[in-house]
Design a protein around this motif. Structure first.
Motif, short mmCIF file in Angstrom:
data_model
loop_
_atom_site.label_atom_id
_atom_site.label_comp_id
_atom_site.label_asym_id
_atom_site.label_seq_id
_atom_site.Cartn_x
_atom_site.Cartn_y
_atom_site.Cartn_z
N PRO A 154 70.50 6.07 -76.02
CA PRO A 154 71.36 6.73 -76.93
C PRO A 154 71.09 6.02 -78.37
O PRO A 154 70.73 5.09 -78.63
CB PRO A 154 72.86 6.23 -76.46
CG PRO A 154 72.77 6.06 -74.90
CD PRO A 154 71.61 5.62 -74.92
N LEU A 155 71.21 6.49 -79.32
CA LEU A 155 71.01 6.27 -80.82
C LEU A 155 71.90 5.36 -81.18
O LEU A 155 73.23 5.64 -81.06
CB LEU A 155 71.02 7.57 -81.83
CG LEU A 155 70.77 7.12 -83.21
CD1 LEU A 155 69.19 6.51 -83.26
CD2 LEU A 155 70.98 8.50 -83.84
N ASP A 156 71.52 4.07 -81.38
CA ASP A 156 72.53 3.04 -81.96
C ASP A 156 72.88 3.32 -83.39
O ASP A 156 71.88 3.44 -84.33
CB ASP A 156 71.76 1.74 -81.79
CG ASP A 156 72.57 0.55 -82.16
OD1 ASP A 156 73.99 0.90 -82.15
OD2 ASP A 156 72.17 -0.54 -82.21
N LEU A 157 74.26 3.52 -83.51
CA LEU A 157 74.71 3.88 -84.92
C LEU A 157 75.72 2.76 -85.52
O LEU A 157 76.42 2.06 -84.76
CB LEU A 157 75.42 5.15 -85.05
CG LEU A 157 74.50 6.30 -84.47
CD1 LEU A 157 75.57 7.67 -84.38
CD2 LEU A 157 73.76 6.70 -85.63
N ARG A 158 75.77 2.61 -86.89
CA ARG A 158 76.43 1.68 -87.31
C ARG A 158 77.92 2.24 -87.99
O ARG A 158 78.70 1.58 -88.67
CB ARG A 158 75.87 1.01 -88.61
CG ARG A 158 74.71 -0.08 -88.08
CD ARG A 158 74.11 -0.57 -89.38
NE ARG A 158 74.90 -1.42 -90.01
CZ ARG A 158 74.75 -1.82 -91.23
NH1 ARG A 158 73.63 -1.72 -91.70
NH2 ARG A 158 75.59 -2.75 -91.95
N ILE A 159 77.91 3.74 -87.98
CA ILE A 159 78.99 4.47 -88.34
C ILE A 159 79.52 5.43 -87.46
O ILE A 159 78.80 5.62 -86.31
CB ILE A 159 78.55 5.44 -89.80
CG1 ILE A 159 77.52 6.39 -89.46
CG2 ILE A 159 78.13 4.34 -90.78
CD1 ILE A 159 77.25 7.32 -90.75
N THR A 160 80.60 5.99 -87.48
CA THR A 160 80.91 6.79 -86.44
C THR A 160 80.76 8.24 -86.68
O THR A 160 80.87 8.79 -87.67
CB THR A 160 82.58 6.87 -86.57
OG1 THR A 160 83.26 5.39 -86.15
CG2 THR A 160 83.23 7.75 -85.45
N PRO A 161 80.01 9.07 -86.05
CA PRO A 161 79.75 10.24 -86.39
C PRO A 161 80.84 11.21 -86.18
O PRO A 161 81.98 11.13 -85.86
CB PRO A 161 78.79 10.87 -84.78
CG PRO A 161 78.53 9.39 -84.14
CD PRO A 161 79.43 8.55 -84.70
N ASP A 162 80.30 12.35 -87.05
CA ASP A 162 81.53 13.44 -87.21
C ASP A 162 82.04 14.05 -85.89
O ASP A 162 81.11 14.52 -85.29
CB ASP A 162 81.10 14.66 -88.36
CG ASP A 162 82.00 15.48 -88.71
OD1 ASP A 162 82.61 16.16 -87.75
OD2 ASP A 162 82.34 15.63 -89.73
N PRO A 163 83.20 14.05 -85.59
CA PRO A 163 83.60 14.70 -84.04
C PRO A 163 83.71 16.08 -83.99
O PRO A 163 83.98 16.74 -82.96
CB PRO A 163 85.04 13.84 -83.88
CG PRO A 163 85.61 14.14 -85.42
CD PRO A 163 84.22 13.50 -86.35
#
Length: 417
Positions: A154-163
């Motif tokens: 999975p893509l490691d993200l520092r922000i929360t994606p739009d739900p």
């Protein structure tokens, strides 16, 4: 170095520059195939015909034989604060038997005349040989980068994606749905082209029967304009270690970073995908900041993208917006278009700009090519001074012009038309 042709032999033939009629668009395709060592399928030739019929077409003829061509799309190109008419050069070719006779120079001169006639202060192109077009005043107006993402996790993200939900979109219905999204994000950066429905269908969403189908995914509630979208295709790539499934991103547009994060995370999450690649992204793509692991998200290449020419310098400079006040005298060189050449006082601020001839001593001296390079805000003038391409006569002049040319986002172009 190859020798020049025998003047006596050149004199025996007639080389004219004139309009290529619609009835001869197939000749343009044939000439381009000859010059670039290509062979078009029947479907590709049909697509070329459709585009060529609505373009400006300049030909070099030896009697009745087409031996050179320059075609110009009638674009509108985004510039800081708005957009301007722009001649997008394409299908530029000279028969190998007729090189070094000045045909390209003559056809480009005719193109400049037509730009003035049509009110096009800008010209752009994607160049296969930068050294050729630099001498015609084209600078590196935008830069791009290629990105590769390891999709085996999975893509490691520092922000929360739009739900909000994602949904597949029928490519046949995509132009009407995605057009408003593209129009909304297009104005944020210089270097973006306008589109009509035909451009969407033939340049963005065109399927190839020999490849996997184009997929379109949009983010947002049904019945609402999407907040973003992605256009992609999956293909199998074979290598020494075996085959792998690669997802190729053709276009990803988002209204903000959380929307972009949701789209990138979706692409990486698709089953049986080994890597996600995007050949053209802006150098300041938010993905490069909100990705949690830069070993997973890598920039594999940076390159000059859209080449830009200021055909009418005064109109180009006074039509764009300015981020800070500036008052400088520019000594501009333009060997091809004398109206652009000379000393001019540029006075600009966020309310507008003037550009008037003057005899005052210059603060900066530069070629029109370098002016095009910095025009959209992607390359600071001070870098060109450091490279010896611009002369700074007044200390600090380059920094003051850089502050005025600054844009919130870097210019970006990804449609290699």
């Amino acid at each position: 170095m190859r020798g020049e042709p025998d003047p006596a032999s050149v004199a025996r033939v007639t080389l004219d520059i004139r309009e290529i009629p619609k009835s001869q668009v197939d000749r343009i395709v044939d000439l381009a195939d000859l010059a670039f060592h290509e062979a078009d399928s029947a479907d590709e030739r049909k697509q070329h015909r459709g585009r060529l019929r609505v373009c400006g077409r300049i030909g070099a003829y030896e009697d009745d034989a087409l031996v050179g061509a320059v075609v110009a799309h009638r674009f509108k190109l985004t510039v800081p604060g708005g957009e301007l008419p722009c001649a997008g050069l394409d299908y530029v070719a000279v028969a190998p038997t007729h090189r070094r006779r000045g045909l390209l120079t003559r056809m480009i001169a005719e193109q400049w005349r037509r730009c003035a006639e049509l009110g096009q202060p800008l010209s752009c192109l994607w160049a296969s040989e930068d050294t050729i077009y630099g001498r015609f005043g084209y600078g590196d107006g935008t830069f791009g980068c290629s990105i590769e993402i390891d999709a085996r996790r999975p893509l490691d993200l520092r922000i929360t994606p739009d739900p909000r939900p994602l949904r597949l979109v029928d490519p046949a219905k995509a132009p009407g749905l995605l057009g408003p999204v593209y129009a909304a994000v297009r104005g944020r950066r210089g270097g973006r082209l306008d589109r009509d429905e035909e451009w969407w269908r033939t340049m963005v969403l065109l399927d190839d029967e020999d490849e996997e189908p184009i997929r379109v995914v949009a983010l947002g509630e049904r019945g609402e304009t999407p907040a973003g979208y992605v256009v992609y295709r999956v293909e199998e790539v074979k290598g020494p270690a075996g085959s792998a499934n690669m997802l190729q991103v053709f276009e990803l547009e988002a209204q903000d970073a959380p929307v972009a994060a949701a789209l990138w995370a979706y692409l990486v999450s698709i089953d049986l995908i080994d890597k996600v690649v995007a050949w053209a992204r802006p150098l300041d793509d938010p993905l490069l900041q909100f990705a949690g692991d830069r070993d997973q998200v890598r920039v594999t290449r940076q390159y000059p993208a859209l080449r830009l020419r200021l055909v009418d310098v005064r109109t180009a400079l006074t039509a764009r917006s300015w981020a800070a006040p500036v008052d400088l005298v520019l000594d501009v060189r333009d060997a091809a278009l004398p109206a652009n050449q000379g000393r001019f006082r540029l006075t600009a601020d966020p309310t507008g700009a003037t550009y008037t001839a003057t005899d005052a001593a210059p603060d900066l001296a530069l070629d029109v090519r370098e002016l095009a390079t910095c025009y959209l805000g992607g390359t600071p003038i001070r870098r060109l001074v450091a490279a010896g391409l611009v002369t700074e006569a007044t200390p600090g002049a380059a920094h003051r012009l850089d502050a005025a040319l600054r844009t919130e986002l870097l210019p970006y172009a990804h449609e290699d038309y």
